[in-house]
Design a protein around this motif. Sequence first.
Motif, PDB file in Angstrom:
ATOM      1  N   TYR A 151      64.669  41.845  65.414  1.00  0.00           N
ATOM      2  CA  TYR A 151      65.467  40.995  66.304  1.00  0.00           C
ATOM      3  C   TYR A 151      64.584  40.067  67.131  1.00  0.00           C
ATOM      4  CZ  TYR A 151      69.528  43.751  65.029  1.00  0.00           C
ATOM      5  OH  TYR A 151      70.537  44.354  64.322  1.00  0.00           O
ATOM      6  N   ASN A 152      63.384  40.511  67.446  1.00  0.00           N
ATOM      7  CA  ASN A 152      62.457  39.663  68.186  1.00  0.00           C
ATOM      8  C   ASN A 152      62.124  38.411  67.370  1.00  0.00           C
ATOM      9  OD1 ASN A 152      59.495  38.877  68.952  1.00  0.00           O
ATOM     10  ND2 ASN A 152      60.302  40.023  70.703  1.00  0.00           N
ATOM     11  N   ILE A 153      61.883  38.591  66.074  1.00  0.00           N
ATOM     12  CA  ILE A 153      61.568  37.453  65.201  1.00  0.00           C
ATOM     13  C   ILE A 153      62.797  36.566  65.017  1.00  0.00           C
ATOM     14  CG2 ILE A 153      60.833  36.756  62.885  1.00  0.00           C
ATOM     15  CD1 ILE A 153      58.582  37.962  64.705  1.00  0.00           C
ATOM     16  N   ILE A 154      63.948  37.165  64.799  1.00  0.00           N
ATOM     17  CA  ILE A 154      65.181  36.374  64.640  1.00  0.00           C
ATOM     18  C   ILE A 154      65.395  35.487  65.866  1.00  0.00           C
ATOM     19  CG2 ILE A 154      67.714  36.526  64.634  1.00  0.00           C
ATOM     20  CD1 ILE A 154      67.417  38.887  62.657  1.00  0.00           C
ATOM     21  N   ASN A 155      65.200  36.037  67.048  1.00  0.00           N
ATOM     22  CA  ASN A 155      65.411  35.270  68.278  1.00  0.00           C
ATOM     23  C   ASN A 155      64.299  34.264  68.568  1.00  0.00           C
ATOM     24  OD1 ASN A 155      67.975  36.256  69.169  1.00  0.00           O
ATOM     25  ND2 ASN A 155      66.968  38.189  69.614  1.00  0.00           N
ATOM     26  N   ALA A 156      63.162  34.420  67.896  1.00  0.00           N
ATOM     27  CA  ALA A 156      62.046  33.504  68.118  1.00  0.00           C
ATOM     28  C   ALA A 156      62.071  32.298  67.175  1.00  0.00           C
ATOM     29  CB  ALA A 156      60.725  34.252  67.958  1.00  0.00           C
ATOM     30  N   TRP A 157      62.702  32.445  66.026  1.00  0.00           N
ATOM     31  CA  TRP A 157      62.758  31.363  65.047  1.00  0.00           C
ATOM     32  C   TRP A 157      64.077  30.619  65.212  1.00  0.00           C
ATOM     33  CZ3 TRP A 157      60.999  34.117  59.894  1.00  0.00           C
ATOM     34  CH2 TRP A 157      59.654  34.465  60.012  1.00  0.00           C
ATOM     35  N   ASP A 158      63.997  29.332  65.470  1.00  0.00           N
ATOM     36  CA  ASP A 158      65.196  28.537  65.745  1.00  0.00           C
ATOM     37  C   ASP A 158      66.256  28.631  64.659  1.00  0.00           C
ATOM     38  OD1 ASP A 158      64.180  27.713  68.176  1.00  0.00           O
ATOM     39  OD2 ASP A 158      63.358  25.842  67.381  1.00  0.00           O
ATOM     40  N   ASP A 159      65.832  28.525  63.388  1.00  0.00           N
ATOM     41  CA  ASP A 159      66.812  28.554  62.300  1.00  0.00           C
ATOM     42  C   ASP A 159      67.529  29.900  62.218  1.00  0.00           C
ATOM     43  OD1 ASP A 159      64.352  29.635  61.523  1.00  0.00           O
ATOM     44  OD2 ASP A 159      64.530  28.991  59.443  1.00  0.00           O
ATOM     45  N   LEU A 160      66.787  31.000  62.355  1.00  0.00           N
ATOM     46  CA  LEU A 160      67.421  32.319  62.313  1.00  0.00           C
ATOM     47  C   LEU A 160      68.230  32.601  63.571  1.00  0.00           C
ATOM     48  CD1 LEU A 160      64.739  34.635  60.656  1.00  0.00           C
ATOM     49  CD2 LEU A 160      66.770  33.616  59.629  1.00  0.00           C
ATOM     50  N   ILE A 195      60.306  46.250  58.423  1.00  0.00           N
ATOM     51  CA  ILE A 195      61.082  45.542  59.443  1.00  0.00           C
ATOM     52  C   ILE A 195      61.858  46.580  60.241  1.00  0.00           C
ATOM     53  CG2 ILE A 195      62.791  43.755  59.907  1.00  0.00           C
ATOM     54  CD1 ILE A 195      62.373  42.749  57.044  1.00  0.00           C
ATOM     55  N   VAL A 196      61.762  46.493  61.556  1.00  0.00           N
ATOM     56  CA  VAL A 196      62.473  47.437  62.418  1.00  0.00           C
ATOM     57  C   VAL A 196      63.524  46.680  63.225  1.00  0.00           C
ATOM     58  CG1 VAL A 196      62.254  49.156  64.248  1.00  0.00           C
ATOM     59  CG2 VAL A 196      60.394  48.878  62.582  1.00  0.00           C
ATOM     60  N   PHE A 197      64.785  47.084  63.044  1.00  0.00           N
ATOM     61  CA  PHE A 197      65.892  46.557  63.834  1.00  0.00           C
ATOM     62  C   PHE A 197      66.366  47.693  64.723  1.00  0.00           C
ATOM     63  CE2 PHE A 197      66.304  43.962  59.913  1.00  0.00           C
ATOM     64  CZ  PHE A 197      66.211  42.700  60.485  1.00  0.00           C
ATOM     65  N   ASP A 198      66.453  47.434  66.030  1.00  0.00           N
ATOM     66  CA  ASP A 198      66.881  48.542  66.872  1.00  0.00           C
ATOM     67  C   ASP A 198      68.393  48.583  67.034  1.00  0.00           C
ATOM     68  OD1 ASP A 198      67.549  46.862  69.127  1.00  0.00           O
ATOM     69  OD2 ASP A 198      65.458  46.909  69.731  1.00  0.00           O
ATOM     70  N   THR A 247      55.484  40.349  66.650  1.00  0.00           N
ATOM     71  CA  THR A 247      56.393  40.362  67.787  1.00  0.00           C
ATOM     72  C   THR A 247      55.916  39.345  68.820  1.00  0.00           C
ATOM     73  OG1 THR A 247      57.440  41.734  69.492  1.00  0.00           O
ATOM     74  CG2 THR A 247      55.155  42.238  68.969  1.00  0.00           C
ATOM     75  N   ASN A 248      56.832  38.864  69.613  1.00  0.00           N
ATOM     76  CA  ASN A 248      56.479  37.996  70.732  1.00  0.00           C
ATOM     77  C   ASN A 248      56.533  38.743  72.058  1.00  0.00           C
ATOM     78  OD1 ASN A 248      55.876  35.682  69.344  1.00  0.00           O
ATOM     79  ND2 ASN A 248      57.778  34.625  69.810  1.00  0.00           N
ATOM     80  N   ASP A 249      56.882  40.017  72.011  1.00  0.00           N
ATOM     81  CA  ASP A 249      57.001  40.843  73.211  1.00  0.00           C
ATOM     82  C   ASP A 249      55.593  41.154  73.742  1.00  0.00           C
ATOM     83  OD1 ASP A 249      57.127  43.133  74.927  1.00  0.00           O
ATOM     84  OD2 ASP A 249      59.082  43.646  74.094  1.00  0.00           O
ATOM     85  N   PHE A 250      55.240  40.573  74.905  1.00  0.00           N
ATOM     86  CA  PHE A 250      53.889  40.710  75.451  1.00  0.00           C
ATOM     87  C   PHE A 250      53.525  42.166  75.736  1.00  0.00           C
ATOM     88  CE2 PHE A 250      50.775  40.773  78.925  1.00  0.00           C
ATOM     89  CZ  PHE A 250      49.750  40.070  78.310  1.00  0.00           C
ATOM     90  N   ALA A 251      54.435  42.919  76.338  1.00  0.00           N
ATOM     91  CA  ALA A 251      54.151  44.327  76.651  1.00  0.00           C
ATOM     92  C   ALA A 251      53.901  45.112  75.363  1.00  0.00           C
ATOM     93  CB  ALA A 251      55.306  44.939  77.436  1.00  0.00           C
ATOM     94  N   GLU A 252      54.697  44.840  74.353  1.00  0.00           N
ATOM     95  CA  GLU A 252      54.528  45.509  73.066  1.00  0.00           C
ATOM     96  C   GLU A 252      53.185  45.139  72.442  1.00  0.00           C
ATOM     97  OE1 GLU A 252      55.505  47.953  69.780  1.00  0.00           O
ATOM     98  OE2 GLU A 252      56.147  47.874  71.855  1.00  0.00           O
ATOM     99  N   ARG A 283      48.058  42.181  66.412  1.00  0.00           N
ATOM    100  CA  ARG A 283      49.367  41.561  66.584  1.00  0.00           C
ATOM    101  C   ARG A 283      49.370  40.178  65.984  1.00  0.00           C
ATOM    102  NH1 ARG A 283      49.480  36.905  68.936  1.00  0.00           N
ATOM    103  NH2 ARG A 283      47.956  36.510  70.514  1.00  0.00           N
ATOM    104  N   ILE A 284      50.562  39.753  65.623  1.00  0.00           N
ATOM    105  CA  ILE A 284      50.755  38.409  65.121  1.00  0.00           C
ATOM    106  C   ILE A 284      52.028  37.892  65.795  1.00  0.00           C
ATOM    107  CG2 ILE A 284      51.868  39.351  63.050  1.00  0.00           C
ATOM    108  CD1 ILE A 284      51.005  36.868  61.538  1.00  0.00           C
ATOM    109  N   SER A 285      51.968  36.696  66.303  1.00  0.00           N
ATOM    110  CA  SER A 285      53.136  36.147  66.996  1.00  0.00           C
ATOM    111  C   SER A 285      54.179  35.698  65.980  1.00  0.00           C
ATOM    112  CB  SER A 285      52.717  34.954  67.872  1.00  0.00           C
ATOM    113  OG  SER A 285      52.376  33.850  67.055  1.00  0.00           O
ATOM    114  N   ALA A 286      55.381  35.486  66.444  1.00  0.00           N
ATOM    115  CA  ALA A 286      56.467  35.006  65.581  1.00  0.00           C
ATOM    116  C   ALA A 286      56.089  33.662  64.963  1.00  0.00           C
ATOM    117  CB  ALA A 286      57.760  34.890  66.387  1.00  0.00           C
ATOM    118  N   ARG A 287      55.464  32.814  65.748  1.00  0.00           N
ATOM    119  CA  ARG A 287      55.048  31.492  65.262  1.00  0.00           C
ATOM    120  C   ARG A 287      54.007  31.605  64.162  1.00  0.00           C
ATOM    121  NH1 ARG A 287      51.334  28.475  65.698  1.00  0.00           N
ATOM    122  NH2 ARG A 287      50.164  27.666  67.355  1.00  0.00           N
ATOM    123  N   GLU A 288      53.029  32.491  64.356  1.00  0.00           N
ATOM    124  CA  GLU A 288      51.992  32.695  63.340  1.00  0.00           C
ATOM    125  C   GLU A 288      52.594  33.260  62.050  1.00  0.00           C
ATOM    126  OE1 GLU A 288      48.045  33.739  65.983  1.00  0.00           O
ATOM    127  OE2 GLU A 288      49.691  35.201  65.935  1.00  0.00           O
TER     128      GLU A 288
END
Length: 169
Positions: free
Chosen positions: A10-19, A51-54, A103-108, A119-124
């Motif tokens: 869900y973090n990636i889905i919310n980070a990518w505009d198209d998704l 892929i983990v969806f919570d 993930t884009n979650d900084f704490a994670e 880690r790899i960001s959603a953008r990367e």
Amino acid sequence: MKEYLIVDGYNIINAWDDLKRIGNENLEYAREKLIELLVEYATFKDIKVIIVFDAYLVKGARQNVEEYKNLEVIYTKENQTADSYIEKLISQFKRSDVIRVATNDFAEQQIILGKGASRISARELKIEIDFAKQKIRKRTENKKIQKNTLDSIIDKETLSKLEKIRRNR
């Protein structure tokens, strides 16, 4: 040594505009699109993608796992975040394994680094997937389309006899 990419779905889905746009209309379809992209990516890179969806707020949700060739989709149980599942999952791998978490979650990201993963960001991740798709497209275009013609599958003598028969009609 095996390579793993763990994706906070869900973090990636919310980070990518198209998704994100798709997810605002139909979250299930956005999940399917992400899975589709990552199946192709996992196959191209020959790595295992998880892929983990919570289901943190889903009443009565039980953990569910779907297996594909190089990809595993995990839906967590009720009251379990993707972050907590990923943290526990990282601990189960061998020290020699290469583990990246998208993930884009900084704490994670801080916890991931502390557990020995990178880690790899959603953008990367988006850049890597787009690059892989481009490489796949080029490979497909460069392959010559071979035609199955009679002369390519039989010997010359037989071909000559068949040609004589054809001409005598």
